[in-house]
Design a protein around this motif. Sequence first.
Motif, short mmCIF file in Angstrom:
data_model
loop_
_atom_site.label_atom_id
_atom_site.label_comp_id
_atom_site.label_asym_id
_atom_site.label_seq_id
_atom_site.Cartn_x
_atom_site.Cartn_y
_atom_site.Cartn_z
N MET A 52 34.89 66.32 18.91
CA MET A 52 34.82 64.89 19.18
C MET A 52 33.38 64.47 19.54
O MET A 52 32.98 63.35 19.28
CB MET A 52 35.78 64.49 20.31
CG MET A 52 37.26 64.50 19.90
SD MET A 52 37.62 63.89 18.24
CE MET A 52 37.25 62.16 18.40
N GLU A 54 30.69 65.73 18.16
CA GLU A 54 30.02 65.61 16.87
C GLU A 54 30.39 64.29 16.17
O GLU A 54 29.53 63.59 15.66
CB GLU A 54 30.40 66.80 15.98
CG GLU A 54 29.74 66.78 14.61
CD GLU A 54 30.20 67.91 13.69
OE1 GLU A 54 30.39 69.04 14.17
OE2 GLU A 54 30.35 67.65 12.49
N LEU A 55 31.69 63.96 16.22
CA LEU A 55 32.15 62.75 15.53
C LEU A 55 31.69 61.48 16.23
O LEU A 55 31.46 60.47 15.59
CB LEU A 55 33.68 62.75 15.44
CG LEU A 55 34.28 63.83 14.55
CD1 LEU A 55 35.80 63.84 14.68
CD2 LEU A 55 33.91 63.62 13.10
N ARG A 56 31.58 61.52 17.58
CA ARG A 56 31.23 60.30 18.30
C ARG A 56 29.73 60.19 18.61
O ARG A 56 29.30 59.20 19.16
CB ARG A 56 32.01 60.22 19.62
CG ARG A 56 33.48 59.97 19.43
CD ARG A 56 34.07 59.32 20.66
NE ARG A 56 35.53 59.24 20.55
CZ ARG A 56 36.37 60.03 21.22
NH1 ARG A 56 35.91 60.93 22.05
NH2 ARG A 56 37.66 59.90 21.07
N CYS A 57 28.93 61.17 18.27
CA CYS A 57 27.50 61.10 18.60
C CYS A 57 26.84 60.02 17.75
O CYS A 57 26.78 60.13 16.53
CB CYS A 57 26.82 62.44 18.36
SG CYS A 57 25.03 62.31 18.62
N PRO A 58 26.32 58.95 18.37
CA PRO A 58 25.70 57.87 17.59
C PRO A 58 24.38 58.30 16.94
O PRO A 58 23.89 57.64 16.05
CB PRO A 58 25.43 56.78 18.63
CG PRO A 58 26.10 57.21 19.87
CD PRO A 58 26.27 58.67 19.81
#
Lengths: 76, 268
Positions: A52, A54-58
């Motif tokens: 999560m 990795e997926l949420r890192c802006p």
Amino acid sequence: MAKQKLKELVINGDWCKGCGICIKFCPTQVLELDRQDRCIAVRPEDCICCKMCELRCPDLAIEVITEKGEGGDHEK
Amino acid sequence: MAIKDYLRQRFFPHIWCPGCGHGIVLSSLLHAVEELGLAKNDIVMTSGIGCSARISGYVDFHSLHTLHGRALAFATGVKLAKPALNLLVPMGDGDALAIGGNHFIHAARRNINITAIVMNNRIYGMTGGQFSPLSGCGKRATTAPFLTIDQEFDVVKLAKAAGASFVARSTTYHAKESTLYLKKAIMHKGFSVVEILSQCPTHYGRKNKEGDAPDMLELYKDTTAKLGSKALEKNPDLIPRGIFVEEERGEYCEEYDKLVDKAMGGAR
């Protein structure tokens, strides 16, 4: 789904802007900010590879590399 | 292929503020493209003007950084000239529904096979935090020191009414869900709209006391609910997420091809 094992948590310090999203939503508190306000993995052994962060890192600065998958070259 | 292989890494770190939701949308989109296994050369991304529009500079696809609000008009041209290409059109809320409002509804009406992504942060971030047609009532912005009195557009309802054949909504908190909807939208034949609520901690969050980026993400978790869920039934004030429209209708490029065939009397 088979349980995934962490191979490496790659954090690109040059791209990270220290917003703290990954730290707040990590279910096992693996990540923290260092003195330069950049994200670092302080407890990688607790990582459950939910990805999560990795997926949420802006800043697209985190990559969770697991033992299985990721092109298949780490497959056992 | 890894996500990074789809990036023009020489332009990183990107210009977006710390905690900006647009980076998460970019990540979700690249995950969708990677999972679908699309080739870089088969994708064209057109964008307009604004923070959100900078996205086309960061992806290693064919890209057009065009006029404010006109990303869909350029995309329509590209699609009609080369119907085999996949058109991705990320737009900000102002870009899509204020400056480009007409292009948006007419692209939806024609049902042309384009994937429009509305990165809705409810503010004009790049120019200093003026309120947009998606800010909504009672919000503070640099141009609304005494709070806004304007009603906002509902992207989903507007797209639905204008005739889009795929309409979905997600948030940056629900990154996996966004990737799933984007995948479906790209595969869908016809005009597809995916609205992704995206936080602007610098302007919108600060002015409206919504806290920093992690707090704003938390707010997306608390103020939205999946379509058909118990939570939404109990509290209809929550913002619904999910796929609102998914239907098959005549696609514009195909209809145009049929028309050409008819006009040529089978001579083509």
